[in-house]
Design a protein around this motif. Structure first.
Motif, PDB file in Angstrom:
ATOM      1  N   TYR A   1       0.858  -1.185   0.000  1.00  0.00           N
ATOM      2  CA  TYR A   1       0.000   0.000   0.000  1.00  0.00           C
ATOM      3  C   TYR A   1       0.896   1.236   0.000  1.00  0.00           C
ATOM      4  N   TYR A   2       0.391   2.342  -0.554  1.00  0.00           N
ATOM      5  CA  TYR A   2       1.201   3.549  -0.641  1.00  0.00           C
ATOM      6  C   TYR A   2       0.485   4.744  -0.040  1.00  0.00           C
ATOM      7  N   ARG A   3       1.286   5.661   0.493  1.00  0.00           N
ATOM      8  CA  ARG A   3       0.788   6.917   1.056  1.00  0.00           C
ATOM      9  C   ARG A   3       1.663   8.047   0.542  1.00  0.00           C
ATOM     10  N   ILE A   4       1.061   9.193   0.240  1.00  0.00           N
ATOM     11  CA  ILE A   4       1.796  10.340  -0.286  1.00  0.00           C
ATOM     12  C   ILE A   4       1.609  11.514   0.664  1.00  0.00           C
ATOM     13  N   ASP A   5       2.721  12.104   1.117  1.00  0.00           N
ATOM     14  CA  ASP A   5       2.673  13.235   2.055  1.00  0.00           C
ATOM     15  C   ASP A   5       3.446  14.413   1.482  1.00  0.00           C
ATOM     16  N   HIS A   6       2.944  15.605   1.785  1.00  0.00           N
ATOM     17  CA  HIS A   6       3.517  16.856   1.279  1.00  0.00           C
ATOM     18  C   HIS A   6       4.361  17.521   2.369  1.00  0.00           C
ATOM     19  N   TYR A   7       5.511  18.096   1.970  1.00  0.00           N
ATOM     20  CA  TYR A   7       6.440  18.684   2.938  1.00  0.00           C
ATOM     21  C   TYR A   7       6.913  20.049   2.443  1.00  0.00           C
ATOM     22  N   ASP A   8       7.350  20.850   3.411  1.00  0.00           N
ATOM     23  CA  ASP A   8       7.935  22.145   3.089  1.00  0.00           C
ATOM     24  C   ASP A   8       9.396  21.981   2.691  1.00  0.00           C
ATOM     25  N   PHE A   9      10.047  23.104   2.401  1.00  0.00           N
ATOM     26  CA  PHE A   9      11.427  23.100   1.928  1.00  0.00           C
ATOM     27  C   PHE A   9      12.356  22.307   2.837  1.00  0.00           C
ATOM     28  N   ASP A  10      12.192  22.448   4.153  1.00  0.00           N
ATOM     29  CA  ASP A  10      13.084  21.782   5.104  1.00  0.00           C
ATOM     30  C   ASP A  10      12.637  20.369   5.452  1.00  0.00           C
ATOM     31  N   TRP A  11      11.695  19.837   4.699  1.00  0.00           N
ATOM     32  CA  TRP A  11      11.183  18.480   4.878  1.00  0.00           C
ATOM     33  C   TRP A  11      10.450  18.283   6.198  1.00  0.00           C
ATOM     34  N   THR A  12       9.878  19.350   6.734  1.00  0.00           N
ATOM     35  CA  THR A  12       8.897  19.224   7.811  1.00  0.00           C
ATOM     36  C   THR A  12       7.518  19.212   7.173  1.00  0.00           C
ATOM     37  N   PRO A  13       6.540  18.562   7.806  1.00  0.00           N
ATOM     38  CA  PRO A  13       5.201  18.468   7.194  1.00  0.00           C
ATOM     39  C   PRO A  13       4.616  19.844   6.920  1.00  0.00           C
ATOM     40  N   SER A  14       4.016  20.006   5.748  1.00  0.00           N
ATOM     41  CA  SER A  14       3.378  21.273   5.406  1.00  0.00           C
ATOM     42  C   SER A  14       2.036  21.390   6.124  1.00  0.00           C
ATOM     43  N   ASN A  15       1.455  22.585   6.049  1.00  0.00           N
ATOM     44  CA  ASN A  15       0.158  22.829   6.689  1.00  0.00           C
ATOM     45  C   ASN A  15      -1.027  22.458   5.812  1.00  0.00           C
ATOM     46  N   LEU A  16      -0.765  21.853   4.662  1.00  0.00           N
ATOM     47  CA  LEU A  16      -1.850  21.481   3.762  1.00  0.00           C
ATOM     48  C   LEU A  16      -2.488  20.173   4.204  1.00  0.00           C
ATOM     49  N   SER A  17      -3.796  20.120   4.092  1.00  0.00           N
ATOM     50  CA  SER A  17      -4.486  18.849   4.325  1.00  0.00           C
ATOM     51  C   SER A  17      -4.401  17.997   3.060  1.00  0.00           C
ATOM     52  N   LYS A  18      -4.663  16.717   3.199  1.00  0.00           N
ATOM     53  CA  LYS A  18      -4.487  15.788   2.087  1.00  0.00           C
ATOM     54  C   LYS A  18      -5.275  16.205   0.853  1.00  0.00           C
ATOM     55  N   ASN A  19      -6.518  16.637   1.038  1.00  0.00           N
ATOM     56  CA  ASN A  19      -7.345  16.960  -0.137  1.00  0.00           C
ATOM     57  C   ASN A  19      -6.930  18.262  -0.814  1.00  0.00           C
ATOM     58  N   GLU A  20      -5.986  19.006  -0.223  1.00  0.00           N
ATOM     59  CA  GLU A  20      -5.507  20.226  -0.856  1.00  0.00           C
ATOM     60  C   GLU A  20      -4.383  19.956  -1.850  1.00  0.00           C
ATOM     61  N   TYR A  21      -3.694  18.833  -1.729  1.00  0.00           N
ATOM     62  CA  TYR A  21      -2.618  18.545  -2.675  1.00  0.00           C
ATOM     63  C   TYR A  21      -2.807  17.244  -3.441  1.00  0.00           C
ATOM     64  N   LEU A  22      -3.876  16.505  -3.119  1.00  0.00           N
ATOM     65  CA  LEU A  22      -4.092  15.212  -3.754  1.00  0.00           C
ATOM     66  C   LEU A  22      -5.543  15.095  -4.190  1.00  0.00           C
ATOM     67  N   GLN A  23      -5.751  14.776  -5.447  1.00  0.00           N
ATOM     68  CA  GLN A  23      -7.096  14.474  -5.939  1.00  0.00           C
ATOM     69  C   GLN A  23      -7.333  12.979  -5.801  1.00  0.00           C
ATOM     70  N   GLY A  24      -8.406  12.618  -5.112  1.00  0.00           N
ATOM     71  CA  GLY A  24      -8.692  11.209  -4.898  1.00  0.00           C
ATOM     72  C   GLY A  24      -8.135  10.731  -3.574  1.00  0.00           C
ATOM     73  N   PHE A  25      -7.676   9.488  -3.539  1.00  0.00           N
ATOM     74  CA  PHE A  25      -7.269   8.848  -2.293  1.00  0.00           C
ATOM     75  C   PHE A  25      -5.882   8.231  -2.440  1.00  0.00           C
ATOM     76  N   ASP A  26      -5.188   8.127  -1.293  1.00  0.00           N
ATOM     77  CA  ASP A  26      -4.016   7.275  -1.226  1.00  0.00           C
ATOM     78  C   ASP A  26      -4.285   6.217  -0.164  1.00  0.00           C
ATOM     79  N   GLU A  27      -3.237   5.622   0.375  1.00  0.00           N
ATOM     80  CA  GLU A  27      -3.376   4.498   1.318  1.00  0.00           C
ATOM     81  C   GLU A  27      -4.233   3.393   0.716  1.00  0.00           C
ATOM     82  N   VAL A  28      -3.967   3.113  -0.554  1.00  0.00           N
ATOM     83  CA  VAL A  28      -4.650   2.037  -1.262  1.00  0.00           C
ATOM     84  C   VAL A  28      -3.615   1.053  -1.797  1.00  0.00           C
TER      85      VAL A  28
END
Length: 418
Positions: A70-97
């Motif tokens: 199964y795969y999951r996709i996460d968005h990060y800022d320049f310094d590789w800390t988690p960004s403030n975006l929620s999943k549906n703001e950077y991904l259309q559809g679903f991950d963890e499938v």
């Protein structure tokens, strides 16, 4: 009541620390091999794709279990800390499938299943924001198997890159300096010393990237970066290589072949090149290409072989270790890359499994603290051909994440003096 508030504050602090941790790539276990991103030239370095382009990643599972991943996709800022975006703001559809597409090996001694994931797909319809990303693969029980970083970019600014020799006479024979300009004629970059960040890569290796440069001055719409020592990389040397596309034939890199449970390829002995003159030898800058000249489908018909490395190195190691190094395993130092000393041959040796193809590699010294000296065995030469990339990030006032707004590339084949 006070104790309750203190507990809440404590939990809040711990939670914040957990979520603020920088993303770290998790290397795969030994039964996972040959991780590749498609569209990436020669699999050399971190994948950088355009926003809206298709992403394809593949890997082999050598345990023959036809397991589910199964795969999951996460968005990060320049310094590789988690960004403030929620999943549906950077991904259309679903991950963890589940990854639904795989093929089993064909006509190979080493059985394996070849998995390949393409985005967009039925569940994950696309990535909608530029930035840093981490794709994580897990098994049926939710245990993480491995993860890999990649970058999605927009093309809003132009980046001009030049490679120079060092100004410092002590390093002029060894270093290559990356100088660049960022031109933004259509978009005003507000407060660039604070809001514009850059990632400078040598041969796509994010582990040795320079990340702390700020523009020195501005001319019109251009940001100018004319650093010397701060933007310098050791020139290194051309990578060694081996080519086992014909599994039964020795060549100028493979000295001997044996067939046991798998084919075993013994490479010619390498030597310390740090005190020898630079010699040009074309390479693919640490990358690799999977190929079998007798196969129609390289992905499932290329065989796995055991490759034996042999290095003569007579300098005292003290607390250091020698490892083989390259993008064949994402520049990871681990037990499979360790060169063990063989007293009988007075050399350092390693035997590691590779999928058939053409591979670049070098030898590096690794200190106890994990620091890597790439030039200790190979040498550092200003003449060496290297590729350089400059990735530009920008966070406008009011934005909640770091966008990647441009990419510039350069090669030291065009290196010049100041």
């Amino acid at each position: 009541m006070v104790k309750h508030l203190i507990s809440l504050l404590f939990i809040s602090c711990i939670t914040h620390q957990v979520f603020a941790q920088k993303a770290q790539e998790i290397p795969p276990p030994e039964y996972i091999g040959t991780i590749q991103f498609s569209g990436q030239p020669n699999n050399a370095g971190i994948p950088i794709i355009n926003l809206g382009d298709r992403l394809r990643i593949s890997f082999d599972a050598l345990n023959g279990n036809e397991a589910d991943f199964y795969y999951r996709i996460d968005h990060y800022d320049f310094d590789w800390t988690p960004s403030n975006l929620s999943k549906n703001e950077y991904l259309q559809g679903f991950d963890e499938v589940r990854i639904e597409t795989y093929e089993n090996s064909l006509n190979t001694l080493q059985i394996f299943s070849h998995y390949f994931l393409t985005i967009p797909n039925r569940e994950t319809r696309g990535i909608t924001k530029s930035g840093n990303y981490l794709i994580t693969f897990s098994d049926d029980d939710g245990n993480i198997v491995f993860s890999r970083k990649f970058i999605v970019k927009e093309n809003l600014v132009s980046v001009g890159v030049e490679i120079k020799r060092a100004r410092d006479l002590r390093r002029i024979k060894n270093d290559q300096v990356v100088q660049f300009t960022i031109d933004s004629p259509s978009e005003i970059l507000i407060n660039p010393k604070r809001n514009v960040k850059t990632l400078v890569l040598q041969n796509g290796n994010i582990k040795t990237a320079i990340t702390d440069l700020v523009p020195q001055y501005t001319i019109g719409t251009e940001l100018i970066y004319r650093y010397d020592k701060e933007a310098a990389f050791g020139g290194g040397n051309e990578f060694h290589n081996f080519d086992n596309k014909d599994i039964r034939a020795a060549n100028n890199t493979i000295r001997r072949i044996e067939l046991n449970d798998l084919y075993e390829h013994f490479l010619y002995t390498d030597i310390d090149r740090s005190d020898r003159p630079y010699t040009y030898n074309p390479d693919i800058n640490g990358g690799f290409v999977v190929r079998n000249i007798n196969a129609q489908n390289q992905a499932i018909e290329a065989e796995y072989t055991i490759v034996h490395f042999n290095l003569q190195y007579f300098e005292a190691l003290e607390d250091k270790e020698i490892h083989i190094y390259g993008n064949f395993n994402n520049y990871t130092i681990d037990g499979t890359t360790y060169m063990r000393y063989n007293k009988a041959t007075d050399s350092y040796q390693n035997a590691r499994m590779f999928k058939q193809g053409f591979y670049n590699y070098k030898y590096v010294l690794v200190d106890r603290d994990g620091s890597i000296d790439e030039g200790a065995i190979s040498g550092d030469f200003w003449e060496t051909e290297n590729n350089y990339s400059v990735v530009v990030y920008y966070r406008a006032p009011g934005e909640r994440y770091d966008r990647v707004i441009g990419l510039g590339t350069g090669s030291s084949t065009n290196i010049t003096n100041y």
